[in-house]
Scaffold this motif. Structure first.
Motif, PDB file in Angstrom:
ATOM      1  N   SER A  75     -26.989  40.073  30.684  1.00 53.27           N
ATOM      2  CA  SER A  75     -28.278  40.491  30.492  1.00 53.27           C
ATOM      3  C   SER A  75     -28.519  39.883  28.759  1.00 53.27           C
ATOM      4  O   SER A  75     -28.153  40.638  27.851  1.00 53.27           O
ATOM      5  N   PRO A  76     -29.042  39.055  28.843  1.00 52.97           N
ATOM      6  CA  PRO A  76     -29.790  38.318  29.776  1.00 52.97           C
ATOM      7  C   PRO A  76     -28.551  37.116  30.303  1.00 52.97           C
ATOM      8  O   PRO A  76     -27.565  37.146  29.691  1.00 52.97           O
ATOM      9  N   PRO A  77     -28.822  36.789  31.712  1.00 49.73           N
ATOM     10  CA  PRO A  77     -27.815  35.869  32.058  1.00 49.73           C
ATOM     11  C   PRO A  77     -27.717  34.625  31.294  1.00 49.73           C
ATOM     12  O   PRO A  77     -28.648  33.738  30.979  1.00 49.73           O
ATOM     13  N   THR A  78     -26.260  34.587  30.571  1.00 49.85           N
ATOM     14  CA  THR A  78     -25.903  33.489  29.703  1.00 49.85           C
ATOM     15  C   THR A  78     -24.535  33.019  29.892  1.00 49.85           C
ATOM     16  O   THR A  78     -23.717  33.720  30.301  1.00 49.85           O
ATOM     17  N   VAL A  79     -24.508  31.834  29.713  1.00 47.19           N
ATOM     18  CA  VAL A  79     -23.068  30.773  30.078  1.00 47.19           C
ATOM     19  C   VAL A  79     -22.999  30.224  28.674  1.00 47.19           C
ATOM     20  O   VAL A  79     -23.966  29.809  27.947  1.00 47.19           O
ATOM     21  N   LEU A  80     -21.783  29.919  28.447  1.00 48.72           N
ATOM     22  CA  LEU A  80     -21.505  28.959  27.298  1.00 48.72           C
ATOM     23  C   LEU A  80     -20.648  27.796  27.803  1.00 48.72           C
ATOM     24  O   LEU A  80     -20.179  27.573  28.899  1.00 48.72           O
ATOM     25  N   VAL A  81     -21.115  26.470  27.199  1.00 50.90           N
ATOM     26  CA  VAL A  81     -20.827  25.251  27.564  1.00 50.90           C
ATOM     27  C   VAL A  81     -20.311  24.471  26.577  1.00 50.90           C
ATOM     28  O   VAL A  81     -21.012  24.344  25.269  1.00 50.90           O
ATOM     29  N   CYS A  82     -19.195  23.808  26.314  1.00 53.50           N
ATOM     30  CA  CYS A  82     -18.542  23.283  25.016  1.00 53.50           C
ATOM     31  C   CYS A  82     -18.698  21.853  25.647  1.00 53.50           C
ATOM     32  O   CYS A  82     -18.258  21.427  26.432  1.00 53.50           O
ATOM     33  N   ILE A  83     -19.321  21.164  24.589  1.00 55.28           N
ATOM     34  CA  ILE A  83     -19.234  19.581  24.490  1.00 55.28           C
ATOM     35  C   ILE A  83     -18.755  19.099  23.167  1.00 55.28           C
ATOM     36  O   ILE A  83     -19.316  19.460  22.095  1.00 55.28           O
ATOM     37  N   ASN A  84     -18.083  18.053  23.212  1.00 53.24           N
ATOM     38  CA  ASN A  84     -17.512  17.240  21.981  1.00 53.24           C
ATOM     39  C   ASN A  84     -18.748  16.491  21.353  1.00 53.24           C
ATOM     40  O   ASN A  84     -19.347  15.793  22.005  1.00 53.24           O
ATOM     41  N   ARG A  85     -18.744  16.776  20.060  1.00 55.76           N
ATOM     42  CA  ARG A  85     -19.809  16.082  19.305  1.00 55.76           C
ATOM     43  C   ARG A  85     -19.621  14.562  19.445  1.00 55.76           C
ATOM     44  O   ARG A  85     -20.553  13.828  18.847  1.00 55.76           O
ATOM     45  N   ASN A  86     -18.577  14.103  19.553  1.00 50.79           N
ATOM     46  CA  ASN A  86     -18.326  12.516  19.792  1.00 50.79           C
ATOM     47  C   ASN A  86     -18.537  11.963  20.870  1.00 50.79           C
ATOM     48  O   ASN A  86     -18.530  10.764  21.187  1.00 50.79           O
ATOM     49  N   SER A  87     -19.150  12.668  22.024  1.00 46.33           N
ATOM     50  CA  SER A  87     -19.598  12.600  23.339  1.00 46.33           C
ATOM     51  C   SER A  87     -20.766  11.483  23.146  1.00 46.33           C
ATOM     52  O   SER A  87     -21.658  11.981  22.419  1.00 46.33           O
ATOM     53  N   PHE A  88     -20.653  10.387  23.815  1.00 46.37           N
ATOM     54  CA  PHE A  88     -22.027   9.463  23.699  1.00 46.37           C
ATOM     55  C   PHE A  88     -23.291  10.419  24.255  1.00 46.37           C
ATOM     56  O   PHE A  88     -24.356   9.920  23.923  1.00 46.37           O
ATOM     57  N   VAL A  89     -23.355  11.496  25.034  1.00 47.14           N
ATOM     58  CA  VAL A  89     -24.417  12.186  25.427  1.00 47.14           C
ATOM     59  C   VAL A  89     -24.735  13.328  24.636  1.00 47.14           C
ATOM     60  O   VAL A  89     -25.629  14.082  24.937  1.00 47.14           O
ATOM     61  N   HIS A  90     -23.650  13.844  23.703  1.00 47.11           N
ATOM     62  CA  HIS A  90     -23.875  15.207  23.073  1.00 47.11           C
ATOM     63  C   HIS A  90     -25.205  15.427  22.823  1.00 47.11           C
ATOM     64  O   HIS A  90     -25.883  16.447  22.695  1.00 47.11           O
ATOM     65  N   ASP A  91     -25.847  14.440  21.813  1.00 49.17           N
ATOM     66  CA  ASP A  91     -27.110  14.566  21.067  1.00 49.17           C
ATOM     67  C   ASP A  91     -28.089  14.429  22.207  1.00 49.17           C
ATOM     68  O   ASP A  91     -29.116  15.073  21.928  1.00 49.17           O
ATOM     69  N   LYS A  92     -28.031  13.882  23.125  1.00 42.04           N
ATOM     70  CA  LYS A  92     -28.952  13.757  24.219  1.00 42.04           C
ATOM     71  C   LYS A  92     -29.468  15.125  24.802  1.00 42.04           C
ATOM     72  O   LYS A  92     -30.482  15.602  24.939  1.00 42.04           O
ATOM     73  N   PHE A  93     -27.992  15.919  25.033  1.00 39.31           N
ATOM     74  CA  PHE A  93     -28.262  17.198  25.480  1.00 39.31           C
ATOM     75  C   PHE A  93     -29.235  18.249  24.537  1.00 39.31           C
ATOM     76  O   PHE A  93     -29.905  19.013  24.801  1.00 39.31           O
ATOM     77  N   LEU A  94     -28.796  18.102  23.196  1.00 40.40           N
ATOM     78  CA  LEU A  94     -29.585  18.754  22.056  1.00 40.40           C
ATOM     79  C   LEU A  94     -30.830  18.259  22.025  1.00 40.40           C
ATOM     80  O   LEU A  94     -31.928  19.312  22.014  1.00 40.40           O
ATOM     81  N   GLN A  95     -31.070  17.119  22.202  1.00 39.98           N
ATOM     82  CA  GLN A  95     -32.558  16.661  22.206  1.00 39.98           C
ATOM     83  C   GLN A  95     -33.355  17.265  23.158  1.00 39.98           C
ATOM     84  O   GLN A  95     -34.577  17.559  22.986  1.00 39.98           O
ATOM     85  N   ASN A  96     -32.832  17.097  24.383  1.00 39.95           N
ATOM     86  CA  ASN A  96     -33.424  17.828  25.778  1.00 39.95           C
ATOM     87  C   ASN A  96     -33.644  19.361  25.585  1.00 39.95           C
ATOM     88  O   ASN A  96     -34.582  19.935  26.225  1.00 39.95           O
ATOM     89  N   GLY A  97     -32.902  20.166  25.216  1.00 42.92           N
ATOM     90  CA  GLY A  97     -32.807  21.453  24.837  1.00 42.92           C
ATOM     91  C   GLY A  97     -32.376  22.079  26.202  1.00 42.92           C
ATOM     92  O   GLY A  97     -32.882  23.603  26.229  1.00 42.92           O
ATOM     93  N   VAL A  98     -32.101  21.469  27.381  1.00 48.66           N
ATOM     94  CA  VAL A  98     -31.968  22.092  28.579  1.00 48.66           C
ATOM     95  C   VAL A  98     -30.561  21.528  29.264  1.00 48.66           C
ATOM     96  O   VAL A  98     -30.173  20.423  28.811  1.00 48.66           O
ATOM     97  N   LEU A  99     -30.017  22.290  30.037  1.00 49.03           N
ATOM     98  CA  LEU A  99     -28.972  21.627  30.971  1.00 49.03           C
ATOM     99  C   LEU A  99     -28.688  22.501  32.163  1.00 49.03           C
ATOM    100  O   LEU A  99     -29.392  23.589  32.483  1.00 49.03           O
TER     101      LEU A  99
END
Length: 166
Positions: free
Chosen positions: A46-70
C-alpha cells in the motif's frame, strides 16, 4: 582498491544468503538497458512498492535514473543462460535479442516468460555506500500462467528451486 578483512567477511556472509535472481530492465531517454540483481525485495503493498539496489559504479546506473522507470523480471531456472548474457557486458551485443519481450505501463522491457514482472516507476532514492537504493512503485504486473522453477543465487552459484504446484 583492496578489500578489508571486514569487507571480505561480509561478502562471504552475504554469499550464504540465498536470493532470487532478477533481470532489471529499463527503457526511455537513457536507452534500453538491463542488468542482473539479487538485491531486490518487497517493501509494502500500500502502495505496491519494491526496492532495487544498483551499484553506482555500474555502467547503466545513471541510465536507470535518467529513464526513471524499471521492470523487475523474476527469473526462473530456464533463464540461467539469459542471466549470464546480461551479467556480462559486451560492446555492440544486443542482449535483448535473447528472450521474448513486451512492455507494460512504463515501456520497460518485460520478459514474457519470467515468473513475475513488476513494471515500476522509480520513486524515492537513498544513497548508501556504493549503491543507490531505489524505492520503486509498481505500475503494472505480469504473472506467468505457468511459473518455472525458481532461480536463486546462493554460495556464489545458481540453484534451481522445485517448480511449485499450480
Amino acid at each position: 582498491m583492496e578489500l578489508t578483512d571486514d569487507q571480505i567477511a561480509f561478502r562471504e556472509g552475504m554469499s550464504r544468503m540465498g536470493a532470487a535472481v532478477n533481470l532489471i530492465t529499463t527503457n526511455g531517454p537513457g536507452g534500453k538497458h538491463g542488468l542482473v540483481a539479487s538485491a531486490v525485495c518487497s517493501v509494502t503493498d500500500s502502495p505496491p512498492t519494491v526496492l532495487v539496489c544498483i551499484n553506482r559504479n555500474s555502467f547503466v546506473h545513471d541510465k536507470f535514473l535518467q529513464n526513471g522507470v524499471l521492470c523487475v523480471n523474476v527469473l526462473a531456472s530456464q533463464h540461467q543462460d539469459l542471466c549470464n548474457t546480461f551479467a556480462r557486458y559486451v560492446e555492440g551485443v544486443d542482449r535483448f535479442a535473447h528472450g521474448e519481450w513486451t512492455t507494460l505501463a512504463t515501456g520497460s522491457p518485460v520478459l514474457t516468460d519470467s515468473n513475475v514482472s513488476l513494471d515500476c516507476r522509480i520513486g524515492s532514492l537513498l544513497e548508501q555506500g556504493t549503491h543507490s537504493v531505489m524505492f520503486c512503485e509498481v505500475r503494472g504486473m505480469h504473472l506467468s500462467d505457468s511459473p518455472g522453477a525458481g532461480l536463486v543465487y546462493f554460495s556464489r552459484d545458481y540453484h534451481h528451486l522445485q517448480t511449485p504446484p499450480l
